[in-house]
Design a protein around this motif. Sequence first.
Motif, mmCIF file in Angstrom:
data_model
loop_
_atom_site.group_PDB
_atom_site.id
_atom_site.type_symbol
_atom_site.label_atom_id
_atom_site.label_comp_id
_atom_site.label_asym_id
_atom_site.label_seq_id
_atom_site.Cartn_x
_atom_site.Cartn_y
_atom_site.Cartn_z
ATOM 1 N N ARG A 44 -77.514 90.299 -89.333
ATOM 2 C CA ARG A 44 -77.797 91.624 -89.889
ATOM 3 C C ARG A 44 -76.489 92.291 -90.289
ATOM 4 N N SER A 45 -76.387 92.692 -91.546
ATOM 5 C CA SER A 45 -75.140 93.290 -92.033
ATOM 6 C C SER A 45 -75.406 94.112 -93.284
ATOM 7 N N LYS A 46 -74.338 94.673 -93.854
ATOM 8 C CA LYS A 46 -74.432 95.332 -95.159
ATOM 9 C C LYS A 46 -74.682 94.258 -96.216
ATOM 10 N N GLU A 47 -75.448 94.613 -97.247
ATOM 11 C CA GLU A 47 -75.789 93.633 -98.282
ATOM 12 C C GLU A 47 -74.563 93.136 -99.052
ATOM 13 N N GLY A 48 -73.586 94.000 -99.226
ATOM 14 C CA GLY A 48 -72.423 93.639 -100.029
ATOM 15 C C GLY A 48 -72.392 94.359 -101.359
ATOM 16 N N PHE A 49 -73.417 95.161 -101.652
ATOM 17 C CA PHE A 49 -73.488 95.929 -102.894
ATOM 18 C C PHE A 49 -72.745 97.252 -102.688
ATOM 19 N N SER A 50 -71.696 97.507 -103.504
ATOM 20 C CA SER A 50 -70.931 98.748 -103.488
ATOM 21 C C SER A 50 -69.825 98.721 -102.440
ATOM 22 N N THR B 296 -80.761 104.274 -103.035
ATOM 23 C CA THR B 296 -81.210 103.033 -103.671
ATOM 24 C C THR B 296 -80.900 101.741 -102.920
ATOM 25 N N VAL B 297 -79.889 101.739 -102.055
ATOM 26 C CA VAL B 297 -79.522 100.509 -101.346
ATOM 27 C C VAL B 297 -79.717 100.701 -99.844
ATOM 28 N N PRO B 298 -80.529 99.866 -99.201
ATOM 29 C CA PRO B 298 -80.727 99.983 -97.753
ATOM 30 C C PRO B 298 -79.416 99.867 -96.998
ATOM 31 N N LEU B 299 -79.365 100.518 -95.835
ATOM 32 C CA LEU B 299 -78.138 100.512 -95.043
ATOM 33 C C LEU B 299 -77.796 99.117 -94.547
ATOM 34 N N LEU B 300 -78.809 98.330 -94.144
ATOM 35 C CA LEU B 300 -78.596 96.995 -93.587
ATOM 36 C C LEU B 300 -79.638 96.032 -94.128
ATOM 37 N N ALA B 301 -79.426 94.746 -93.859
ATOM 38 C CA ALA B 301 -80.384 93.715 -94.260
ATOM 39 C C ALA B 301 -80.151 92.472 -93.409
#
Length: 444
Positions: free
Chosen positions: A169-175, A197-202
């Motif tokens: 589980r981590s940040k997606e890497g977008f932004s 627009t971008v979830p905090l984690l994934a």
Amino acid sequence: MLRTCIAIIPLLFVPALSRAQESAQPPSQQKTPSAQPQKEQKTAAKNAPDPTIETDIDATEAQEAPKRQLVHWNEYQGPHFTVRAGAGFLYEVAGFAQDQQSKEQFPLAFKYKVRDFRFLLAGKFPSSKRSITWSAGFMYDAPTDSWLVRQTGVMIAFPELLGHLFIGRSKEGFSLNKVMTGYDGWTMERATMNDATVPLLADGIKWLGYYPKHGILWNLGYYNDIFSKGQSFSSYSSQEVARIAWLPIRSVSDTHSLLHIGINLRYGKPDENKLQLRSRPEASPAPYFVDTGKFPATATFMVGPEVYYRRRNWLFGSEYWIQKVDSPSTHHPLFNGGDVAAAWIITGETRTYNTVGGFFRAVSPARPVFQGGPGAWELVSRYSYINLDSGTLSGGRFGRFTEQLNWYLSNNVRLEFNYGYGHLDRFGLGGNTQFFQSRIQLQL
């Protein structure tokens, strides 16, 4: 009882923070022997490795910098594995001044709250032939009165792939700004478009790489909600993310100059074919100023450029995103937004940059307050914007100017003072709101 707990929690950090020993001055601030000719001094300084650039990463990613390993009571180092414990605490207050239209949109009142309270465990496996690190994060969520799992997973180094694989589980890497932990950012909250627009984690797998010869880095990831379904951040059943950046200016030790130019791509399938975009006005105690409500959607595609330039104690940056939603019933809405920011560290420090993850670290004061110095002072200006009016949806348009002063007393204590002026177009009204915010931040 709540006020008593809030008062006690910061006190638990104080003894450890006051005993923490800061590292010596970085190489960039050490004096060169006077016997060396002046011309050779300048050449050596120009060609020396830039101490403000990191070239490695571990499983904590942006969640914790190595410099925060300040005490020994929270660490265990064995022949086969190591463990390090950390913690974070945020407490904030917010006041508002509104015109009549803003009051009709959302009546706001002075509030104070615990923003964040978390624990982090991290370590590595020294006996492994391949570099393997791990992390496990846990956060107390006050609104739901529950503990949530945050950054948790394993990072495995693959030099043959010029990078690392993270599983968990981590940040997606977008932004770039999203990848950074909220404790390290130059403002109290991320931009509204970022938040909406971008979830905090994934949950999934991510490949982080860096090709130093040409200064190219990348984050490529695939995620799904097999383990995270039902979590507050899980709004997609699956998503694929790509982020590629180029560093045409880097490793300039005399000026710490760095130019980061990146592009972000994201494709996602909303959970149960329904999507909702919403964001608070960069003030956690406030309600959601922009909100599309839930609407039918089968897929989303996002694209977003990002540009950051750092020179000594100055940092300039901008990100802008466009999101296209596959939703026939709402006429395929197209949303957009972003921000532009400038940060000046008055006391002269430089934010460290990590080349593998493609993000900036927090400011580390050269002369901490607990050692008799002034700490580090940072002045930030930012404008952010979001437009959620498109197709048949009227989620609102919001823009905000922000001025913020950050005082880093040490690597572990930070105070933030924030003034914002925002304009919201929604419900057929155009309302103006002034924001007065402050926050105390503690870390181990």
